[in-house]
Design a protein around this motif. Sequence first.
Motif, PDB file in Angstrom:
ATOM      1  N   ASP A  85      41.110   0.986   3.581  1.00 45.05           N
ATOM      2  CA  ASP A  85      40.904  -0.101   4.533  1.00 45.05           C
ATOM      3  C   ASP A  85      41.200   0.355   5.955  1.00 45.05           C
ATOM      4  OD1 ASP A  85      39.984  -1.933   2.761  1.00 45.05           O
ATOM      5  OD2 ASP A  85      41.887  -2.995   2.509  1.00 45.05           O
ATOM      6  N   ALA A  86      42.247   1.153   6.123  1.00 42.13           N
ATOM      7  CA  ALA A  86      42.591   1.655   7.454  1.00 42.13           C
ATOM      8  C   ALA A  86      41.484   2.561   7.980  1.00 42.13           C
ATOM      9  CB  ALA A  86      43.925   2.406   7.412  1.00 42.13           C
ATOM     10  N   ALA A  87      40.939   3.420   7.105  1.00 36.88           N
ATOM     11  CA  ALA A  87      39.856   4.307   7.509  1.00 36.88           C
ATOM     12  C   ALA A  87      38.608   3.506   7.863  1.00 36.88           C
ATOM     13  CB  ALA A  87      39.552   5.310   6.392  1.00 36.88           C
ATOM     14  N   ARG A  88      38.341   2.462   7.061  1.00 35.89           N
ATOM     15  CA  ARG A  88      37.186   1.609   7.342  1.00 35.89           C
ATOM     16  C   ARG A  88      37.334   0.923   8.691  1.00 35.89           C
ATOM     17  NH1 ARG A  88      36.648  -3.562   7.196  1.00 35.89           N
ATOM     18  NH2 ARG A  88      38.592  -3.860   6.037  1.00 35.89           N
ATOM     19  N   ALA A  89      38.541   0.427   8.985  1.00 29.50           N
ATOM     20  CA  ALA A  89      38.768  -0.262  10.255  1.00 29.50           C
ATOM     21  C   ALA A  89      38.524   0.668  11.439  1.00 29.50           C
ATOM     22  CB  ALA A  89      40.191  -0.818  10.303  1.00 29.50           C
ATOM     23  N   GLU A  90      38.971   1.910  11.322  1.00 27.25           N
ATOM     24  CA  GLU A  90      38.769   2.856  12.417  1.00 27.25           C
ATOM     25  C   GLU A  90      37.290   3.183  12.584  1.00 27.25           C
ATOM     26  OE1 GLU A  90      40.989   3.673  14.696  1.00 27.25           O
ATOM     27  OE2 GLU A  90      42.163   2.204  13.569  1.00 27.25           O
ATOM     28  N   GLN A  91      36.557   3.265  11.480  1.00 34.59           N
ATOM     29  CA  GLN A  91      35.127   3.515  11.570  1.00 34.59           C
ATOM     30  C   GLN A  91      34.416   2.334  12.215  1.00 34.59           C
ATOM     31  OE1 GLN A  91      33.200   4.340   7.842  1.00 34.59           O
ATOM     32  NE2 GLN A  91      31.150   4.348   8.720  1.00 34.59           N
ATOM     33  N   ILE A  92      34.831   1.118  11.859  1.00 35.69           N
ATOM     34  CA  ILE A  92      34.193  -0.078  12.388  1.00 35.69           C
ATOM     35  C   ILE A  92      34.341  -0.147  13.908  1.00 35.69           C
ATOM     36  CG2 ILE A  92      34.511  -2.594  12.520  1.00 35.69           C
ATOM     37  CD1 ILE A  92      32.745  -1.711  10.230  1.00 35.69           C
ATOM     38  N   ARG A  93      35.446   0.372  14.430  1.00 37.53           N
ATOM     39  CA  ARG A  93      35.670   0.323  15.880  1.00 37.53           C
ATOM     40  C   ARG A  93      34.571   1.036  16.663  1.00 37.53           C
ATOM     41  NH1 ARG A  93      40.510  -1.316  17.710  1.00 37.53           N
ATOM     42  NH2 ARG A  93      42.193  -1.657  16.206  1.00 37.53           N
ATOM     43  N   SER A  94      33.964   2.040  16.052  1.00 36.29           N
ATOM     44  CA  SER A  94      33.011   2.875  16.779  1.00 36.29           C
ATOM     45  C   SER A  94      31.562   2.462  16.594  1.00 36.29           C
ATOM     46  CB  SER A  94      33.183   4.336  16.343  1.00 36.29           C
ATOM     47  OG  SER A  94      32.870   4.487  14.962  1.00 36.29           O
ATOM     48  N   VAL A  95      31.281   1.448  15.780  1.00 39.02           N
ATOM     49  CA  VAL A  95      29.888   1.085  15.525  1.00 39.02           C
ATOM     50  C   VAL A  95      29.479  -0.121  16.350  1.00 39.02           C
ATOM     51  CG1 VAL A  95      30.041   1.988  13.183  1.00 39.02           C
ATOM     52  CG2 VAL A  95      30.392  -0.447  13.567  1.00 39.02           C
ATOM     53  N   ARG A  96      28.183  -0.210  16.596  1.00 39.89           N
ATOM     54  CA  ARG A  96      27.642  -1.329  17.356  1.00 39.89           C
ATOM     55  C   ARG A  96      27.793  -2.615  16.540  1.00 39.89           C
ATOM     56  NH1 ARG A  96      22.592  -2.650  16.741  1.00 39.89           N
ATOM     57  NH2 ARG A  96      22.144  -0.564  15.971  1.00 39.89           N
ATOM     58  N   GLY A  97      28.420  -3.629  17.132  1.00 40.80           N
ATOM     59  CA  GLY A  97      28.624  -4.879  16.423  1.00 40.80           C
ATOM     60  C   GLY A  97      29.768  -4.858  15.443  1.00 40.80           C
ATOM     61  N   GLY A  98      30.626  -3.815  15.506  1.00 41.82           N
ATOM     62  CA  GLY A  98      31.744  -3.722  14.578  1.00 41.82           C
ATOM     63  C   GLY A  98      32.969  -4.452  15.083  1.00 41.82           C
ATOM     64  N   VAL A  99      33.517  -5.354  14.266  1.00 39.34           N
ATOM     65  CA  VAL A  99      34.742  -6.097  14.570  1.00 39.34           C
ATOM     66  C   VAL A  99      35.693  -5.886  13.398  1.00 39.34           C
ATOM     67  CG1 VAL A  99      35.756  -8.353  15.048  1.00 39.34           C
ATOM     68  CG2 VAL A  99      33.475  -7.816  15.912  1.00 39.34           C
ATOM     69  N   VAL A 100      36.940  -5.514  13.691  1.00 37.22           N
ATOM     70  CA  VAL A 100      37.874  -5.085  12.654  1.00 37.22           C
ATOM     71  C   VAL A 100      38.051  -6.124  11.559  1.00 37.22           C
ATOM     72  CG1 VAL A 100      40.296  -4.514  12.215  1.00 37.22           C
ATOM     73  CG2 VAL A 100      39.082  -3.424  14.096  1.00 37.22           C
ATOM     74  N   ASP A 101      38.095  -7.412  11.901  1.00 34.03           N
ATOM     75  CA  ASP A 101      38.317  -8.438  10.871  1.00 34.03           C
ATOM     76  C   ASP A 101      37.593  -9.719  11.236  1.00 34.03           C
ATOM     77  OD1 ASP A 101      39.211  -9.935   8.755  1.00 34.03           O
ATOM     78  OD2 ASP A 101      41.200 -10.284   9.575  1.00 34.03           O
ATOM     79  N   VAL A 102      36.616 -10.115  10.415  1.00 31.91           N
ATOM     80  CA  VAL A 102      35.949 -11.402  10.583  1.00 31.91           C
ATOM     81  C   VAL A 102      36.022 -12.199   9.287  1.00 31.91           C
ATOM     82  CG1 VAL A 102      34.395 -10.599  12.387  1.00 31.91           C
ATOM     83  CG2 VAL A 102      33.682 -10.403   9.993  1.00 31.91           C
ATOM     84  N   SER A 103      37.048 -11.908   8.459  1.00 37.58           N
ATOM     85  CA  SER A 103      37.176 -12.557   7.155  1.00 37.58           C
ATOM     86  C   SER A 103      37.944 -13.873   7.224  1.00 37.58           C
ATOM     87  CB  SER A 103      37.878 -11.619   6.168  1.00 37.58           C
ATOM     88  OG  SER A 103      39.211 -11.354   6.595  1.00 37.58           O
ATOM     89  N   ALA A 104      38.527 -14.217   8.383  1.00 31.89           N
ATOM     90  CA  ALA A 104      39.277 -15.465   8.535  1.00 31.89           C
ATOM     91  C   ALA A 104      38.812 -16.166   9.807  1.00 31.89           C
ATOM     92  CB  ALA A 104      40.779 -15.176   8.599  1.00 31.89           C
ATOM     93  N   PRO A 105      38.939 -17.500   9.871  1.00 33.28           N
ATOM     94  CA  PRO A 105      38.526 -18.234  11.071  1.00 33.28           C
ATOM     95  C   PRO A 105      39.159 -17.655  12.333  1.00 33.28           C
ATOM     96  CG  PRO A 105      39.029 -19.753   9.299  1.00 33.28           C
ATOM     97  CD  PRO A 105      39.446 -18.401   8.812  1.00 33.28           C
ATOM     98  N   LEU A 106      38.397 -17.650  13.409  1.00 32.07           N
ATOM     99  CA  LEU A 106      38.830 -17.031  14.654  1.00 32.07           C
ATOM    100  C   LEU A 106      39.519 -18.027  15.576  1.00 32.07           C
ATOM    101  CD1 LEU A 106      35.635 -14.888  15.426  1.00 32.07           C
ATOM    102  CD2 LEU A 106      37.635 -14.271  14.062  1.00 32.07           C
ATOM    103  N   ASP A 107      40.477 -17.517  16.339  1.00 33.03           N
ATOM    104  CA  ASP A 107      41.132 -18.270  17.410  1.00 33.03           C
ATOM    105  C   ASP A 107      40.978 -17.482  18.705  1.00 33.03           C
ATOM    106  OD1 ASP A 107      42.203 -20.251  15.669  1.00 33.03           O
ATOM    107  OD2 ASP A 107      43.815 -18.861  15.109  1.00 33.03           O
ATOM    108  N   GLY A 495      32.560  -4.661   7.811  1.00 33.75           N
ATOM    109  CA  GLY A 495      32.257  -3.806   6.675  1.00 33.75           C
ATOM    110  C   GLY A 495      32.250  -4.531   5.347  1.00 33.75           C
ATOM    111  N   GLN A 496      32.760  -5.773   5.313  1.00 31.85           N
ATOM    112  CA  GLN A 496      32.771  -6.577   4.097  1.00 31.85           C
ATOM    113  C   GLN A 496      32.229  -7.984   4.345  1.00 31.85           C
ATOM    114  OE1 GLN A 496      36.917  -6.335   3.027  1.00 31.85           O
ATOM    115  NE2 GLN A 496      36.646  -4.447   1.870  1.00 31.85           N
ATOM    116  N   SER A 497      32.602  -8.572   5.468  1.00 32.29           N
ATOM    117  CA  SER A 497      32.103  -9.893   5.841  1.00 32.29           C
ATOM    118  C   SER A 497      31.139  -9.755   7.010  1.00 32.29           C
ATOM    119  CB  SER A 497      33.264 -10.818   6.242  1.00 32.29           C
ATOM    120  OG  SER A 497      34.160 -10.996   5.161  1.00 32.29           O
ATOM    121  N   LEU A 498      30.259 -10.745   7.139  1.00 32.79           N
ATOM    122  CA  LEU A 498      29.264 -10.754   8.203  1.00 32.79           C
ATOM    123  C   LEU A 498      29.450 -12.012   9.037  1.00 32.79           C
ATOM    124  CD1 LEU A 498      26.803  -9.061   9.172  1.00 32.79           C
ATOM    125  CD2 LEU A 498      25.369 -10.623   7.843  1.00 32.79           C
ATOM    126  N   LEU A 499      29.763 -11.849  10.318  1.00 32.32           N
ATOM    127  CA  LEU A 499      29.947 -12.971  11.238  1.00 32.32           C
ATOM    128  C   LEU A 499      28.615 -13.273  11.904  1.00 32.32           C
ATOM    129  CD1 LEU A 499      31.991 -14.918  12.654  1.00 32.32           C
ATOM    130  CD2 LEU A 499      32.148 -13.171  14.457  1.00 32.32           C
TER     131      LEU A 499
END
Length: 558
Positions: A85-107, A495-499
């Motif tokens: 999960d940590a490796a996935r999060a770091e990869q997501i940081r570098s991609v277009r449209g990548g947000v580390v966590d969109v699995s819970a409602p945003l504030d 990488g798992q959820s789509l916002l």
Amino acid sequence: MARHADDDAVVFDLVDDEGRRTASPTPPSAEAEAEAEEGGGPGAGGPRPTGDPERAAVRRRRTLVGAVVVAAVLGTGLVVDGMRDAARAEQIRSVRGGVVDVSAPLDEVWAWSGAVGSRRAFVRGEGNQVAALGPFLAFESDGGLLALRAATGEEGWTVPLGDDPDCGPTGYLGWSEVATDVLVCLQGSGAGREVFTVGPDGVPSAPRTLDAGDEQRYGSARPGPEGTVLRARRIGPEPVDGSGAQCPDEGECSGTVAAGRDLLLRAEDALTGAERWSVVVPFRAMAAEGCRAGPLLPWDRRDDIVRSGAHLDPEGFGARIEPGLVQVWGCGFRAGVTADGALLMMEGVPGFASVVGLDTGGYVAQTITQRYAGRMDSALYSADGEAVRKVAGTLNRPGTTDDPRAATLLSTEPPGGRLRSYAADGTQRWDVAVRDGTAQFLAQVDRTVVTTTWTGGVRGLDLDTGAVRWTWRTQGGLYDWSYESSYVSQAFTDGQSLLLLLESGSGDQGLVSLDVASGELVWDGTSSHLLTPKPETMLLAVDGNLLEVSLDGVRRLG
């Protein structure tokens, strides 16, 4: 998994997520899919911390240290999952449209108030121009170049700007790319015009005074991609055009402008002034409408951008300058030029075309081949500008992906209703029939291709075969309007959820999150009124953080 809002530490949810990560359900039948498609189924003094204190407290308790301790007690499996999960999060940081966590409602995590982007750019209709520069969102603001740290909202650095500043490449999401490795800034006027560069560290290079004679030789200077200064001007003798083309005060233009001058585009190193490359964009006969005088975003950035529409302007030209691509347009040409100087000529109806850079390093040119019939064709180019393949219909990249180098391309060809998948080398993977041939390519995540239509249907397709894995249709209500009139305009992924950003015809907006594997609704934020109802507002991902950017402020949502 999530990130702590305050210290940006990795956070893990130690819950049983078996329901989300099991194998995909059996693909629905064509009849079931058809039924689903038809409706079945702040001050400038810094950031202001906001959000739900209880949610923040929960996140603080679920830190990486706690996850590792519990994992050590329960077994090594969780340690391995945590590392993945940590490796996935770091990869997501570098991609277009990548947000580390969109699995819970945003504030709202933080908010910053102040001018965003050059007012001159806004008047020109270029939006609030910004750049994603490493971990920062950078933009012109109140006479300086300002960088906000995307994770915290802190002002990372500022660089003062002189008279008539012009920094780039910057962009407005949906119109051009925004991520760049270096910004080039011009300032001053006349013989005192100078250039310097700024990287993510905020340390400007020593200013270099531009050669005043170069403007006469090569044209006005503009900030270019990859640390260059661009210049452009028409070259060659002025031709005599006896075609009789005209554009009256009212009504449509008529005729074809048969003769005109070529365009010379030159890139010089911003630090040394040495020429990196130059290219000549040839003139081609063009329908008179493509040569009408008007708001062409002129290359020399004149203020008189809106001129009378009563005459043709065979000398006018403008450009969109992106981090890896320059698109030039004017009477007689529409073309793309790569950051290395490769010319991407566009066939089809002159004047109606665009170029898009791909995550795989190549390019796609989309052109109208039958203007009034609305037929479009696409041409695929390699990273060095070599023609790879021509494709019928529009060839699109995913709006976001968790694996950029392996991203597929989708071609839609209405009204036949065909959806085709291509690899970056032009190899066709599959060809399937769809009910709506105008599918928008939202995402490619976890080997799932996600598309949507303007009627609100969202589908997840198998990356390898095109088989339908799941369908989802907007339901219920957003504010006081029905989902039936909504459409998806943007997508982001962890990488798992789509916002998904939903919009209605009246301009209302809302957010929902779907599980990529199953298409199930993870959460619905359409009634939270979280988004700011302002014009010229955009959502973009910077270093794994979701930012809402308007003309007078920036907010992080997380």
